[in-house]
Motif scaffolding. Sequence first.
Motif, mmCIF file in Angstrom:
data_model
loop_
_atom_site.group_PDB
_atom_site.id
_atom_site.type_symbol
_atom_site.label_atom_id
_atom_site.label_comp_id
_atom_site.label_asym_id
_atom_site.label_seq_id
_atom_site.Cartn_x
_atom_site.Cartn_y
_atom_site.Cartn_z
ATOM 1 N N UNK A 1 44.874 39.965 55.545
ATOM 2 C CA UNK A 1 45.091 38.733 55.080
ATOM 3 C C UNK A 1 46.512 38.768 54.363
ATOM 4 N N UNK A 2 46.975 37.577 54.049
ATOM 5 C CA UNK A 2 48.288 37.586 53.234
ATOM 6 C C UNK A 2 48.291 36.366 52.278
ATOM 7 N N UNK A 3 49.015 36.368 51.364
ATOM 8 C CA UNK A 3 48.951 35.164 50.178
ATOM 9 C C UNK A 3 47.741 34.613 49.745
ATOM 10 N N UNK A 4 47.276 35.781 49.132
ATOM 11 C CA UNK A 4 45.697 35.453 48.485
ATOM 12 C C UNK A 4 46.047 35.915 47.032
ATOM 13 N N UNK A 5 45.070 35.282 46.211
ATOM 14 C CA UNK A 5 44.886 35.350 44.780
ATOM 15 C C UNK A 5 44.550 36.701 44.338
ATOM 16 N N UNK A 6 45.183 37.467 43.425
ATOM 17 C CA UNK A 6 44.851 38.788 43.041
ATOM 18 C C UNK A 6 45.388 39.084 41.460
ATOM 19 N N UNK A 7 44.732 40.085 41.054
ATOM 20 C CA UNK A 7 45.328 40.709 39.854
ATOM 21 C C UNK A 7 44.373 42.041 39.546
ATOM 22 N N UNK A 8 45.399 42.842 38.957
ATOM 23 C CA UNK A 8 44.679 44.278 38.629
ATOM 24 C C UNK A 8 44.201 44.176 37.275
ATOM 25 N N UNK A 9 43.196 45.235 36.752
ATOM 26 C CA UNK A 9 42.638 45.290 35.635
ATOM 27 C C UNK A 9 43.171 46.678 34.934
ATOM 28 N N UNK B 1 45.776 34.271 39.441
ATOM 29 C CA UNK B 1 44.337 35.037 38.989
ATOM 30 C C UNK B 1 44.773 36.027 37.895
ATOM 31 N N UNK B 2 43.928 36.330 37.099
ATOM 32 C CA UNK B 2 44.405 37.527 36.024
ATOM 33 C C UNK B 2 42.949 37.913 35.878
ATOM 34 N N UNK B 3 42.863 39.117 35.129
ATOM 35 C CA UNK B 3 41.441 39.709 34.583
ATOM 36 C C UNK B 3 41.566 39.842 33.178
ATOM 37 N N UNK C 1 42.240 49.546 34.432
ATOM 38 C CA UNK C 1 41.965 50.741 35.093
ATOM 39 C C UNK C 1 42.737 51.015 36.379
ATOM 40 N N UNK C 2 43.318 49.941 36.837
ATOM 41 C CA UNK C 2 44.690 50.051 37.899
ATOM 42 C C UNK C 2 43.631 49.591 39.268
ATOM 43 N N UNK C 3 42.520 49.231 38.972
ATOM 44 C CA UNK C 3 41.774 48.565 40.167
ATOM 45 C C UNK C 3 42.457 47.054 40.557
ATOM 46 N N UNK C 4 42.421 46.913 42.014
ATOM 47 C CA UNK C 4 42.774 45.570 42.391
ATOM 48 C C UNK C 4 41.591 44.491 42.471
ATOM 49 N N UNK C 5 41.846 43.300 42.351
ATOM 50 C CA UNK C 5 40.833 42.304 42.760
ATOM 51 C C UNK C 5 41.646 41.403 43.469
ATOM 52 N N UNK C 6 41.031 41.056 44.768
ATOM 53 C CA UNK C 6 41.724 40.061 45.610
ATOM 54 C C UNK C 6 40.654 39.009 46.015
ATOM 55 N N UNK C 7 41.113 37.721 46.072
ATOM 56 C CA UNK C 7 40.393 36.666 46.627
ATOM 57 C C UNK C 7 40.983 35.930 47.443
ATOM 58 N N UNK C 8 40.408 35.494 48.723
ATOM 59 C CA UNK C 8 40.891 34.842 49.696
ATOM 60 C C UNK C 8 42.293 35.264 50.359
ATOM 61 N N UNK C 9 42.952 34.440 50.902
ATOM 62 C CA UNK C 9 44.139 34.552 51.658
ATOM 63 C C UNK C 9 44.086 33.982 53.308
ATOM 64 N N UNK C 10 45.221 33.897 53.904
ATOM 65 C CA UNK C 10 45.194 33.674 55.027
ATOM 66 C C UNK C 10 44.940 34.744 56.155
ATOM 67 N N UNK C 11 44.002 34.396 57.127
ATOM 68 C CA UNK C 11 44.088 35.187 58.340
ATOM 69 C C UNK C 11 44.716 34.327 59.497
ATOM 70 N N UNK C 12 45.591 35.290 60.029
ATOM 71 C CA UNK C 12 46.349 34.543 60.996
ATOM 72 C C UNK C 12 45.652 33.925 62.368
ATOM 73 N N UNK C 13 44.542 34.522 62.873
ATOM 74 C CA UNK C 13 43.950 33.952 63.917
ATOM 75 C C UNK C 13 43.345 32.697 63.186
#
Length: 285
Positions: free
Chosen positions: A139-147, A219-221, A149-161
């Motif tokens: 994916x690309x251009x998705x909503x994301x934030x880190x907490x 997005x944020x945590x 603890x250094x973990x990544x949270x990612x939602x959605x985004x574009x799939x090229x197909x």
Amino acid sequence: MNKFYTLLSFLIVFAWQAAGQVVDTFAQWKWVAGNTANLIQPAYPATKGTPGAPTTYHPGSKSDPVSWTDTAGNLWLFGGCYNLQNHFNDVWKYNPGNNTWTWMNGQSGLGAPSTNTEKTGALLSSAGVPHSGNMAPGRYSCAYASDSAGNLWVFGGIRVQNSTRRNDLWMFNSTSNEWTYLNGTTISPATEVTGKYGQKNVPAATNQPGGRGYGAGLAWVDNKAGKFYMFGGYGVGGGTNTTLGYLGDFWAYDMATRMWTWIGGDTLIVTTKKSVYGTKGVADA
């Protein structure tokens, strides 16, 4: 005497202004890594987890990826697109201390359409359970934030197909190098996925934001409350209408209960609707 105090006041003000203007003579750009040519393909090591100099291993040219920093100061990179025709689901770590890149997770190479492959990732565990073999889809251009603890949270985004927008939520643990799928559509959506809003301010297992991306949303945590917040983006609203547009909805995901709550905003895409300001500094529903 008055002239003396006037002169003294002037000198004090001048000295204070001069002290406030700090010039950093070391503020210069330094070329750390990467190639000077355009559209460079990634250089993957034979095995994941093997660090190497940027001239040996490195991510390729990409735009709209996810980036964050862990608690040790390492820089991380996930996904992105190449030339707006391919996407990635690889995860890279850059160590600024020794100037090395490490391919940590995900599949190598490009994803659809020109390669005729789809980076669908892998899901080898149930929702909420981490697994070393899990891989978030490309994916690309998705909503994301880190907490914290250094973990990544990612939602959605574009799939090229089909250029459709995902509505899945994932968490990547940069310490264990594991993905955890949390909820949302697990398959690559052939059409736009609408949201299920439920009742405002009422959490429910059936609640789910609609797909969004390329206009990813913010997005944020909240580390203390254990919640992932998300606002807006470009996608579809609720109901059966799959018309794309800008969203003004506000969501919260509870990490403990693993449920979404629709907090505010409209369930439809924004057309002529404008912000409702109320009175500055005064909260109001």
